[in-house]
Design an enzyme around this catalytic site. Sequence first.
Site, short mmCIF file in Angstrom:
data_model
loop_
_atom_site.label_atom_id
_atom_site.label_comp_id
_atom_site.label_asym_id
_atom_site.label_seq_id
_atom_site.Cartn_x
_atom_site.Cartn_y
_atom_site.Cartn_z
N HIS A 81 0.89 -1.24 -0.10
CA HIS A 81 0.05 -0.11 0.08
C HIS A 81 0.87 1.28 0.14
O HIS A 81 0.88 2.18 0.86
CB HIS A 81 -0.92 0.12 1.23
CG HIS A 81 -2.17 -1.07 1.05
ND1 HIS A 81 -2.75 -1.38 2.14
CD2 HIS A 81 -2.61 -1.55 0.15
CE1 HIS A 81 -3.95 -1.96 1.73
NE2 HIS A 81 -3.63 -2.43 0.42
N HIS A 109 -10.98 -10.30 -5.86
CA HIS A 109 -10.90 -8.82 -5.45
C HIS A 109 -10.16 -8.19 -6.36
O HIS A 109 -9.30 -8.51 -7.24
CB HIS A 109 -10.07 -8.92 -4.26
CG HIS A 109 -9.70 -7.77 -3.54
ND1 HIS A 109 -10.40 -6.77 -3.26
CD2 HIS A 109 -8.29 -7.76 -2.72
CE1 HIS A 109 -9.61 -5.71 -2.93
NE2 HIS A 109 -8.37 -6.31 -2.42
N GLU A 144 -8.19 -5.49 -6.19
CA GLU A 144 -7.12 -4.59 -6.13
C GLU A 144 -5.96 -5.32 -6.81
O GLU A 144 -6.00 -6.40 -7.04
CB GLU A 144 -6.92 -4.70 -4.45
CG GLU A 144 -5.58 -3.54 -4.04
CD GLU A 144 -5.66 -3.40 -2.46
OE1 GLU A 144 -6.15 -3.90 -1.67
OE2 GLU A 144 -4.85 -2.34 -2.10
N ASP A 163 -3.05 -5.92 -6.42
CA ASP A 163 -1.94 -7.10 -6.05
C ASP A 163 -2.34 -8.20 -6.58
O ASP A 163 -1.81 -9.30 -6.55
CB ASP A 163 -1.63 -6.91 -4.76
CG ASP A 163 -2.80 -6.78 -3.78
OD1 ASP A 163 -3.87 -6.33 -4.26
OD2 ASP A 163 -2.62 -7.44 -2.68
N HIS A 196 -11.46 -6.54 2.62
CA HIS A 196 -11.42 -5.37 3.20
C HIS A 196 -11.69 -4.31 2.19
O HIS A 196 -12.06 -3.04 2.54
CB HIS A 196 -10.04 -5.06 3.67
CG HIS A 196 -8.99 -4.94 2.61
ND1 HIS A 196 -8.38 -3.82 2.01
CD2 HIS A 196 -8.60 -5.69 1.47
CE1 HIS A 196 -7.59 -3.79 1.39
NE2 HIS A 196 -7.65 -4.91 0.81
N ASP A 236 -7.87 -11.72 0.64
CA ASP A 236 -7.24 -11.34 1.67
C ASP A 236 -7.36 -11.69 3.03
O ASP A 236 -6.31 -11.76 3.79
CB ASP A 236 -7.26 -9.64 1.59
CG ASP A 236 -6.62 -8.79 0.49
OD1 ASP A 236 -5.52 -9.39 -0.01
OD2 ASP A 236 -7.13 -7.82 -0.08
N TYR A 250 -1.24 -8.15 10.25
CA TYR A 250 -2.15 -8.10 9.02
C TYR A 250 -3.40 -7.73 9.29
O TYR A 250 -4.15 -6.86 8.90
CB TYR A 250 -1.70 -9.26 7.92
CG TYR A 250 -2.85 -9.35 6.91
CD1 TYR A 250 -1.92 -9.15 5.74
CD2 TYR A 250 -3.95 -9.67 6.78
CE1 TYR A 250 -2.51 -9.11 4.58
CE2 TYR A 250 -4.67 -9.79 5.48
CZ TYR A 250 -4.06 -9.54 4.46
OH TYR A 250 -4.55 -9.81 2.94
N HIS A 273 -2.21 -13.98 0.39
CA HIS A 273 -1.13 -13.81 0.80
C HIS A 273 -0.55 -14.69 1.76
O HIS A 273 -1.50 -15.02 2.67
CB HIS A 273 -1.06 -12.01 1.39
CG HIS A 273 -1.44 -11.07 0.56
ND1 HIS A 273 -0.40 -10.76 -0.62
CD2 HIS A 273 -2.54 -10.23 0.64
CE1 HIS A 273 -1.21 -9.64 -1.26
NE2 HIS A 273 -2.43 -9.40 -0.76
FE1 FEO Z 1 -6.71 -5.92 -0.97
FE2 FEO Z 1 -4.07 -8.07 -1.31
O1 FEO Z 1 -5.23 -6.78 -1.72
#
Ligand code: FEO
Length: 396
Positions: free
Chosen positions: A23, A79, A81, A83, A147, A166, A194, A227
């Site tokens: 981030h 998701h 995002e 990544d 999230h 996530d 996390y 992750h």
């Molecule tokens: Fe919310 Fe691992 O991206």
Amino acid sequence: MKRPIKANVSWVGYLDWELESFHGDDYSIFNGSSQNAYLIEEEKTVLIDTVWIPHRFDFVENLEKEIDLDKIDFIVANHGECDHSGALTALMEKIPNTPIYCTQSAVQSLKGQYGDRGWDLRVVKTGDTLDIGHGKQLVFLEMKMLHWPDSMATYLTGDNILFSNDAFGQHFAVEELFNDKADQCLLYKEAIKYYVNILNPFSPLVKRKIEEIKGLDLPIDVIAPSHGAIWRENPMQIVEQYAIWADAYQENQITVCYDTMWEGTSKLAHAIANEIHNQSPETVVKVFNVAKSDKNEVMTEIFKSRAIALGSPTVSNSILSSVAGFLEFAKQLKFKNKRAAAFGCYGWSGESVKILKEKLAEAGFTVTEEEIRSQWNPGKADFAQVPALVKELIAK
Ligand code: FEO
């Protein structure tokens, strides 16, 4: 390289041992991380998520070594995002007509980030299923605000794998991929960090989602997040742990945080820490100069605490910028059920303690009446106030 997870499910993600932050620089990484993507090869071939934009070409090249990309029947984007969706840009150049299953909000986030590239985005909701052959199905479960509004998990029947994205992850590189192979101390440390820094603001939703997942009564053999380590040994341990963390978590710990200009506020901080130990020897006490400490690690210690003491000298009628940043971050993270006390030195106007108390209250802390304002250097009279402040701070 494809690595086996269970039955016909493989990991095809990216292990990033060199990553130092996430981030932007808002999340520190000390033990690497990973972007986990998964390949399911049943009668239908399914790709679950991809990797971050910088690794998109390697991702596609590696995937091509493993399978004919045209054999991918479906992609699931749990998701939007970048990544996890970043490599879609390169992948969809090769297989532009492959359908991508995602939530309605993910249509927004994918188009918002990459533009409308004509991808076949198919919206799914909680409970929707997709048949992948050999008697197996994917079941979709919206994870709104865990999230992002677009977050979703996907459950694979038969193999009982929850691809949780996530949720339940860690920024932690584990070469062997699995939780039972990971350093257990680091695994816990990274999982709680996390949770605190990414999920704690949404704890009420985490609580409700865990109830919902348990209510579905699905057998879960593996939790495969996007992750960090994959939970295959006692996978429900992380779900139980989330339920505990989401419930206004605290340990018997008090954390003293401060920044200092000419050591006066630092002296008060250490006197307070020492007095907490005197009055409550069973309480764990931690002390951080917030200007010299990693903010994500400090927030993790605040999360574990039942109370904090926060100090700043007065500067330009206000507080030090490091402490102001700390307070803004603490407010974002929406801590619950924590007491706080304020202290600080001043030379002239002396507003810092009043400002600290106001901002601590805004951030959701229960602020003590007792405070310590010390003009110039703390002296006998100032240190004499420490026991009363600590008494109120440690009160159960
Ligand atoms: Fe919310 Fe691992 O991206």
